[in-house]
Design an enzyme around this catalytic site. Structure first.
Site, PDB file in Angstrom:
ATOM      1  N   SER A 142       0.653  -1.232   0.016  1.00  0.00           N
ATOM      2  CA  SER A 142       0.161  -0.037   0.209  1.00  0.00           C
ATOM      3  C   SER A 142       0.924   1.326  -0.151  1.00  0.00           C
ATOM      4  O   SER A 142       2.061   1.194   0.309  1.00  0.00           O
ATOM      5  CB  SER A 142      -0.778  -0.132   1.350  1.00  0.00           C
ATOM      6  OG  SER A 142      -1.515   1.169   1.454  1.00  0.00           O
ATOM      7  N   TYR A 155      -2.341  -0.569  10.349  1.00  0.00           N
ATOM      8  CA  TYR A 155      -2.360  -0.785   8.936  1.00  0.00           C
ATOM      9  C   TYR A 155      -1.042  -0.513   8.197  1.00  0.00           C
ATOM     10  O   TYR A 155      -0.461  -1.364   7.545  1.00  0.00           O
ATOM     11  CB  TYR A 155      -3.374  -0.190   8.153  1.00  0.00           C
ATOM     12  CG  TYR A 155      -3.823  -0.644   6.512  1.00  0.00           C
ATOM     13  CD1 TYR A 155      -4.059  -1.751   6.379  1.00  0.00           C
ATOM     14  CD2 TYR A 155      -3.310   0.366   5.843  1.00  0.00           C
ATOM     15  CE1 TYR A 155      -4.085  -2.104   5.001  1.00  0.00           C
ATOM     16  CE2 TYR A 155      -3.634   0.140   4.415  1.00  0.00           C
ATOM     17  CZ  TYR A 155      -3.910  -1.166   4.083  1.00  0.00           C
ATOM     18  OH  TYR A 155      -3.939  -1.474   2.389  1.00  0.00           O
TER      19      TYR A 155
END
Length: 262
Positions: A142, A155
Site C-alpha cells: 500500500s 495498517y
C-alpha cells in the site's frame, strides 16, 4: 508473459481488486485459482473466470490467517490444478482508528492476515517456483507502507512489513528466475473501506485520486512475467511518497494535513 494455460493464484479473490485481477487473467487465457473465505462469492468468480477463459477455473475457501487452511489449499492446488506460475497475495484488511483507542486483538488479527499468513502461503508456493526456476509473486502492499498518516498506525505497520519482506524476497529469488513485485496502491473504490472507514467519508473526500480496480487490475496482469520491482498508483501519491522521504520534516506536515483525509 503469454498467460495461456498458466496457473494464476489470487488470494482475497472474492471481490474488489482481487476479483478484477482474476477476470483480467482469465481474459488472457490463464487457469485462475481464486481463494478467499467467502465460498459463495469465490464460486461466482470461478464461474465467471471459466466463461472468460473458456477453460477450467478453481475456487478454494481460504482463511489466510489459519496455517491449517493454508496447508489444505496448497495441497488442493497441487493435487487438482498443478504447479503455480503466478501468485497474487491480495488478501488483507485495514481499520482506521487512533492508536490509543485501537483494539489490539484486531491489530493481532491484522498482522496475521496481512503479513504472517501471506508469508506462510508464499513460502509454500515459492518452493515449487524455485525448483522449476520460474514464477512471479505479486504482494499487495500500500502507499500506506511508504507514507504513514494518522489513524493508520496498525495498517501502515503491516504494509511496511510487506514492503520489507518483498524487497528482501525479490533479491533472494532473483537467482532462481522468480520475480517479486510489490503493488502499492492508494485508495481503491472497493468494499475494503466498508470496514476500514464505515462512515464512507474518506473516499468522498479524496475525490479524483481514488483508483478504479478494473484499471489497476489490467496494469497488474500486464506486468505478469516481467521483472517489475513495484507498481505504484496513483502517480501523484508516488511522487508524494518520494518527497516524504527526501524532505521528512515537510513530509510529516503533508502526511498529517494535506494527505490526511481520515
Amino acid at each position: 508473459m503469454d498467460l495461456t494455460d498458466k496457473i494464476v493464484v489470487v488470494t482475497g479473490g472474492s471481490a474488489g481488486l482481487g476479483e478484477q485481477i482474476c477476470y483480467e487473467a482469465a481474459k488472457r487465457g490463464a487457469i485462475v485459482v481464486t481463494c478467499a473465505r467467502r465460498i459463495q462469492l469465490i464460486g461466482q468468480v470461478k464461474e465467471r473466470c471459466s466463461q472468460l477463459s473458456g477453460k477450467a477455473a478453481f475456487a478454494f475457501q481460504l482463511d489466510i490467517a489459519d496455517p491449517d487452511s493454508v496447508e489444505s489449499v496448497v495441497e488442493k492446488i497441487a493435487d487438482e490444478v498443478g504447479e503455480v506460475d503466478v501468485l497474487v497475495n491480495n488478501a488483507g484488511f485495514g481499520l482506521f482508528e487512533d492508536f490509543v483507542d485501537f483494539d489490539l486483538a484486531i491489530a493481532k488479527k491484522m498482522f496475521e492476515v496481512n503479513v504472517l499468513g501471506m508469508m506462510y502461503f508464499t513460502q509454500k508456493l515459492a518452493l515449487s517456483m524455485v525448483n522449476n526456476q520460474r514464477g512471479h509473486i505479486f504482494n499487495v502492499a500500500s502507499m500506506a507502507g511508504k507514507m504513514a498518516t494518522p489513524k493508520s498506525t496498525i495498517y501502515s505497520a503491516t504494509k511496511f512489513a510487506v514492503l520489507g519482506f518483498s524487497n528482501a524476497l525479490r533479491l533472494e529469488l532473483r537467482p532462481a528466475n522468480v520475480y517479486v513485485t510489490t503493488i502499492n496502491p492508494g485508495p481503491i473504490a472497493t468494499e475494503f473501506f466498508d470496514k476500514a472507514d464505515p462512515s464512507g467519508n474518506y473516499l468522498k473526500d479524496l475525490g479524483g485520486i481514488v483508483l478504479d480496480p478494473h484499471k489497476l487490475a489490467k496494469t497488474i496482469v500486464n506486468k505478469m512475467g516481467k521483472p517489475t520491482r513495484e507498481i505504484n498508483r496513483p502517480i501523484i501519491m508516488e511522487g508524494a511518497s518520494r518527497f516524504y522521504h527526501l524532505f521528512p520534516h515537510i513530509g510529516d506536515l503533508l502526511a498529517g494535513g494535506l494527505f490526511n483525509r481520515k
